[in-house]
Scaffold this motif. Structure first.
Motif, PDB file in Angstrom:
ATOM      1  N   GLN A 280       0.826  -1.209   0.000  1.00 43.11           N
ATOM      2  CA  GLN A 280       0.000   0.000   0.000  1.00 43.11           C
ATOM      3  C   GLN A 280       0.859   1.258   0.000  1.00 43.11           C
ATOM      4  N   ASP A 281       2.018   1.215   0.662  1.00 44.00           N
ATOM      5  CA  ASP A 281       2.944   2.348   0.617  1.00 44.00           C
ATOM      6  C   ASP A 281       3.439   2.583  -0.808  1.00 44.00           C
ATOM      7  N   ALA A 282       3.763   1.491  -1.496  1.00 42.01           N
ATOM      8  CA  ALA A 282       4.254   1.617  -2.873  1.00 42.01           C
ATOM      9  C   ALA A 282       3.180   2.155  -3.801  1.00 42.01           C
ATOM     10  N   LEU A 283       1.960   1.659  -3.666  1.00 41.15           N
ATOM     11  CA  LEU A 283       0.870   2.113  -4.533  1.00 41.15           C
ATOM     12  C   LEU A 283       0.497   3.566  -4.251  1.00 41.15           C
ATOM     13  N   GLU A 284       0.581   3.935  -2.978  1.00 42.96           N
ATOM     14  CA  GLU A 284       0.275   5.323  -2.627  1.00 42.96           C
ATOM     15  C   GLU A 284       1.310   6.275  -3.218  1.00 42.96           C
ATOM     16  N   ALA A 285       2.580   5.876  -3.178  1.00 44.50           N
ATOM     17  CA  ALA A 285       3.635   6.719  -3.744  1.00 44.50           C
ATOM     18  C   ALA A 285       3.488   6.859  -5.255  1.00 44.50           C
ATOM     19  N   LEU A 286       2.960   5.845  -5.900  1.00 50.38           N
ATOM     20  CA  LEU A 286       2.806   5.847  -7.359  1.00 50.38           C
ATOM     21  C   LEU A 286       1.383   6.215  -7.776  1.00 50.38           C
ATOM     22  N   GLN A 287       0.620   6.778  -6.882  1.00 49.25           N
ATOM     23  CA  GLN A 287      -0.810   6.999  -7.110  1.00 49.25           C
ATOM     24  C   GLN A 287      -1.085   7.836  -8.355  1.00 49.25           C
ATOM     25  N   VAL A 288      -0.362   8.923  -8.562  1.00 45.94           N
ATOM     26  CA  VAL A 288      -0.597   9.798  -9.717  1.00 45.94           C
ATOM     27  C   VAL A 288      -0.343   9.047 -11.021  1.00 45.94           C
ATOM     28  N   VAL A 289       0.740   8.291 -11.058  1.00 45.25           N
ATOM     29  CA  VAL A 289       1.071   7.520 -12.256  1.00 45.25           C
ATOM     30  C   VAL A 289       0.014   6.447 -12.508  1.00 45.25           C
ATOM     31  N   ILE A 290      -0.438   5.792 -11.455  1.00 52.90           N
ATOM     32  CA  ILE A 290      -1.459   4.749 -11.610  1.00 52.90           C
ATOM     33  C   ILE A 290      -2.748   5.342 -12.165  1.00 52.90           C
ATOM     34  N   GLN A 291      -3.108   6.527 -11.700  1.00 53.08           N
ATOM     35  CA  GLN A 291      -4.311   7.189 -12.212  1.00 53.08           C
ATOM     36  C   GLN A 291      -4.183   7.472 -13.703  1.00 53.08           C
ATOM     37  N   LYS A 292      -3.004   7.884 -14.138  1.00 49.66           N
ATOM     38  CA  LYS A 292      -2.786   8.141 -15.562  1.00 49.66           C
ATOM     39  C   LYS A 292      -2.928   6.854 -16.383  1.00 49.66           C
ATOM     40  N   ILE A 293      -2.306   5.793 -15.899  1.00 54.41           N
ATOM     41  CA  ILE A 293      -2.380   4.516 -16.629  1.00 54.41           C
ATOM     42  C   ILE A 293      -3.808   3.999 -16.642  1.00 54.41           C
ATOM     43  N   ARG A 294      -4.503   4.118 -15.537  1.00 54.46           N
ATOM     44  CA  ARG A 294      -5.894   3.678 -15.478  1.00 54.46           C
ATOM     45  C   ARG A 294      -6.748   4.455 -16.488  1.00 54.46           C
ATOM     46  N   GLY A 295      -6.523   5.775 -16.574  1.00 49.81           N
ATOM     47  CA  GLY A 295      -7.253   6.589 -17.543  1.00 49.81           C
ATOM     48  C   GLY A 295      -6.901   6.243 -18.972  1.00 49.81           C
TER      49      GLY A 295
ATOM     50  N   SER B 250       9.784  -0.404 -12.229  1.00 47.77           N
ATOM     51  CA  SER B 250      10.447  -0.854 -11.000  1.00 47.77           C
ATOM     52  C   SER B 250       9.436  -1.286  -9.944  1.00 47.77           C
ATOM     53  N   VAL B 251       8.394  -0.482  -9.749  1.00 50.39           N
ATOM     54  CA  VAL B 251       7.381  -0.828  -8.751  1.00 50.39           C
ATOM     55  C   VAL B 251       6.675  -2.129  -9.136  1.00 50.39           C
ATOM     56  N   THR B 252       6.513  -2.370 -10.429  1.00 44.94           N
ATOM     57  CA  THR B 252       5.903  -3.629 -10.879  1.00 44.94           C
ATOM     58  C   THR B 252       6.746  -4.819 -10.451  1.00 44.94           C
ATOM     59  N   VAL B 253       8.067  -4.648 -10.503  1.00 44.71           N
ATOM     60  CA  VAL B 253       8.960  -5.718 -10.026  1.00 44.71           C
ATOM     61  C   VAL B 253       8.749  -5.957  -8.535  1.00 44.71           C
ATOM     62  N   TYR B 254       8.605  -4.860  -7.764  1.00 43.59           N
ATOM     63  CA  TYR B 254       8.343  -4.998  -6.333  1.00 43.59           C
ATOM     64  C   TYR B 254       7.063  -5.797  -6.097  1.00 43.59           C
ATOM     65  N   LEU B 255       6.002  -5.385  -6.808  1.00 50.98           N
ATOM     66  CA  LEU B 255       4.704  -6.029  -6.604  1.00 50.98           C
ATOM     67  C   LEU B 255       4.738  -7.503  -6.985  1.00 50.98           C
ATOM     68  N   ARG B 256       5.485  -7.827  -8.053  1.00 51.26           N
ATOM     69  CA  ARG B 256       5.568  -9.228  -8.481  1.00 51.26           C
ATOM     70  C   ARG B 256       6.152 -10.093  -7.377  1.00 51.26           C
ATOM     71  N   LEU B 257       7.198  -9.597  -6.714  1.00 50.93           N
ATOM     72  CA  LEU B 257       7.819 -10.354  -5.627  1.00 50.93           C
ATOM     73  C   LEU B 257       6.825 -10.587  -4.495  1.00 50.93           C
ATOM     74  N   PHE B 258       6.092  -9.542  -4.095  1.00 50.04           N
ATOM     75  CA  PHE B 258       5.149  -9.684  -2.992  1.00 50.04           C
ATOM     76  C   PHE B 258       4.001 -10.620  -3.346  1.00 50.04           C
ATOM     77  N   ILE B 259       3.558 -10.591  -4.593  1.00 51.89           N
ATOM     78  CA  ILE B 259       2.486 -11.503  -5.015  1.00 51.89           C
ATOM     79  C   ILE B 259       2.954 -12.945  -4.927  1.00 51.89           C
ATOM     80  N   GLU B 260       4.173 -13.210  -5.395  1.00 51.73           N
ATOM     81  CA  GLU B 260       4.700 -14.577  -5.347  1.00 51.73           C
ATOM     82  C   GLU B 260       4.776 -15.095  -3.913  1.00 51.73           C
TER      83      GLU B 260
END
Length: 672
Positions: A312-327, A404-414
């Protein structure tokens, strides 16, 4: 004589069927009708029509009072094979399907032949038993209690079993509480007889009404070396004093179940849980039973929850970028023409990914990972999409952050998949996974990008708090895995701590020796008859009522050098067991109990500690655990009864020994 015979055959047939007790035969002109005396419905009463349609109507007639329908059904069954079963029922193709029902339990006359009985359990209908079975069904499948008052349910039950008296909501609630009481006694008896110790998982829940609840679950390895868990309580907390009330609720639960002396570890799902709660529990338990000690009570935090919190810390830090990609994804998927243009550019830029753009479900962060991962693959397409709104376009730096954050998330999902997907999540599986996260966080903090390094530092700070509290418990569990022993600790600590690794390794070695010594003393007291198996570990301080209790520990420690090698030393000195994918650690310890009698007692308790409390279905849920609306409207006692009993019945239904291929077993079983 011939005339007389012919005249006799033309006489009306005598109405011998019992069905005519419920119909009045009326003749109009040349047509005969059979009029139901209950609902006045007219059916064909011709002698050529038979009585099958009349029997079927009686079975379906809602205005007919309950009565024994055995005579109506018996005649119908005699025309079929006496060994009729559910699997081979067949009906006349010309008959309407709605004219038939499938009776499962029917009341029969005492003198009826056994081979004519059609049932799944008993030939005698039992209203009370059926009512309890209905309660068990509602509990097991989480159906709303109000379903018994639904018209469709009433019609279905009346067609299925006319003798069943449909009960109101309040009555079925009492039946559920009755089932809860009897099943609770079974669990109580199981815990009372348990030789090992119990670990308690504490999980917080909320509801749509913003009320707070706590779920207390016992985890333990039973006497057959099977990992078990049982929900003990589901309690609604007073929202005005949740923090100070939690310790009171937990201690009361332990006392009610009479397991406070067997408690080994407590696992909380929130890393921010106040440490004072554990201190209060220790103090209250010491006050209530001064002879017991809980100095060795292990305080654990859920591994999966801390990883979710870091994410959640990682997603919050990337929140603006995620909103752009979602749009951007929403824009591409808004029309077929834009999607076609997007695919065309993908082909031109040489991207042949089989993946399609997907929108995430924000409350499930693993879906956000999939959206980001796919978007990164199509990065060049987004950059060349001329119609894309400039406000949604990402610059090169933002794309690098996303990658880079996607790499982080992949590790946590695994890793979370390992924790939540393992059917036998013994404590030994967590140490290598958590150590790997630790090593990766150290590397991520070295990133030359200020955004990524600061994000990694924030994530590591939260992880370090968890590590400082749980690393010893994780390491001890790994040491008790014969495939790893101390070697795995040495391997990971050298990477994590570098030059100070030896000091940290010694802390772990001292920790497991201290715990083993406590078990050795407890074992000695058991042999002497001054302690019972499963009782609390001995205290390092003297008890006022036994001034020589400290002497027992002194005697054990000073005599150890004169005795033969201990279980722990023998275990650690022997070579590690070969690693293989089919290894069952509980079975290994069960087999080796005679060789390590004291260490095996410790291993059973340590390996049964829940290092993570998250369920597979909620492993990636960012919103926490929330009751559904139907559960939140129940009274606290009923809610607890339904949730706990559902857990107990579900465990029984999953037990292969509880099933039979020869007959359908009842849901509810009376306690002996």
């Amino acid at each position: 004589m011939e005339v007389a015979t012919e005249s006799a055959t033309k006489k009306p047939k005598r109405l011998t069927s019992v069905v005519w007790n419920h119909f009045e035969r009326v003749r109009k002109a040349d047509i005969c009708y059979a009029v139901c005396v209950h609902c006045n419905k007219k059916l064909s009463g011709s002698s050529n029509s038979g009585t099958t349609h009349l029997r079927n109507h009686l079975i379906r007639c809602l205005k007919r009072s309950n009565y024994d329908v055995s005579q109506l059904l018996a005649a119908k069954r005699r025309k079929k094979d006496n060994t009729l079963t559910i699997a081979n029922i067949s009906y006349d193709e010309g008959q309407r399907k709605e004219d038939y029902i499938k009776p499962t339990i029917v009341k029969y006359e005492q003198d009826q032949r056994k081979d004519e009985v059609f049932n799944l359990g008993s030939s005698q209908f039992d209203q009370e038993r059926s009512q309890l079975d209905l309660a068990c069904m509602i509990i097991l499948h989480s159906y709303p209690l109000a379903m018994v008052e639904h018209v469709g349910f009433k019609v279905f039950v009346k067609n299925l079993q006319p003798l069943f008296d449909v009960v109101p909501n309040s009555t079925i609630e009492l039946a559920c509480l009755e089932v809860y009481g009897k099943e609770k006694q079974k669990v109580y008896d199981m815990l009372r007889k348990l030789q090992g110790r119990i670990n308690l998982a504490v999980e917080m829940w909320s509801s749509p009404e913003n009320s707070n609840h706590v779920c207390l679950t016992a985890h333990f390895v039973d006497d057959d070396w099977k990992l078990q868990k049982k929900i003990l309580n589901f309690i609604t907390l007073d929202s005005s004093r949740t923090e100070d009330m939690l310790s009171e609720v937990i201690i009361k639960c332990l006392m009610d179940w009479d397991i406070e002396s067997k408690l080994f570890a407590m696992t909380f799902d929130d890393c921010s849980t106040n440490d004072d709660i554990i201190l209060r529990i220790k103090e209250q338990m010491s006050e209530s039973r001064p002879q017991l000690s809980n100095g060795q009570l292990v305080d654990v935090r859920s591994a999966a929850h801390v990883l979710n919190s870091i994410v959640q810390d990682a997603l919050e830090a990337l929140q603006v970028v995620i909103q752009k990609i979602r749009g951007s994804v929403r824009y591409v998927r808004s029309s077929q023409s834009i999607q076609g243009k997007f695919n065309e550019i993908a082909q031109q830029t040489g991207i042949n990914s089989p993946k399609s753009l997907v929108l995430d479900y924000p409350i499930r962060w693993n879906s956000t990972y999939v959206m980001l991962e796919t978007a990164v693959e199509y990065r060049n397409v987004f950059c060349h999409l001329p119609e894309l709104d400039l406000d949604l376009a990402l610059n090169d730096e933002e794309w690098e952050w996303t990658s880079s954050v996607t790499v982080y998330l992949r590790l946590f999902i695994e890793i979370i998949n390992v924790f939540s997907g393992n059917k036998c999540s013994t404590a030994n599986i967590y140490f290598p996974e958590i150590c790997h996260v630790h090593i990766q966080l150290i590397e991520w903090c070295k990133s030359p990008d200020n955004f990524l390094s600061s994000l990694a530092a924030k994530m590591k700070a939260k992880f370090d708090k968890y590590w400082s509290k749980c690393s010893l418990a994780l390491a001890v569990a790994a040491i008790l895995d014969p495939r790893f022993k101390m070697k795995l600790v040495e391997y990971y600590y050298s990477q994590i701590y570098g030059s100070t690794a030896l000091e940290r390794i010694k802390e772990v070695s001292d920790g497991i020796k201290e715990l083993f010594n406590a078990y050795s003393i407890c074992s000695t007291l058991i042999d002497q008859g001054s302690a019972l198996p499963g009782s609390s570990l001995p205290s390092s301080s003297n008890d006022g009522r036994d001034r020589l209790k400290g002497f027992d520990k002194f005697l054990h420690e000073t005599s150890q050098s004169q005795s033969e090698i201990s279980d722990l030393e023998k275990y650690l000195d022997e070579p590690v067991f070969p690693r293989n994918c089919n290894f069952n650690i509980l079975n290994w310890w069960r087999v080796h109990t005679p060789r390590y009698p004291i260490l095996s007692m410790m291993a059973r308790d340590v390996l049964g500690t829940p290092m993570s409390t998250i369920a597979q279905e909620s492993a990636f849920n960012a919103g926490g655990r929330v009751l559904d609306s139907s559960q939140s409207l129940l009274t606290p006692d009923t809610r607890q009864a339904l949730i706990c009993t559902r857990d107990w019945l579900r465990m029984q239904s999953e037990d292969p020994s509880a099933s039979s291929s020869h007959s359908a077993l009842p849901l509810y079983v009376e306690a002996n």
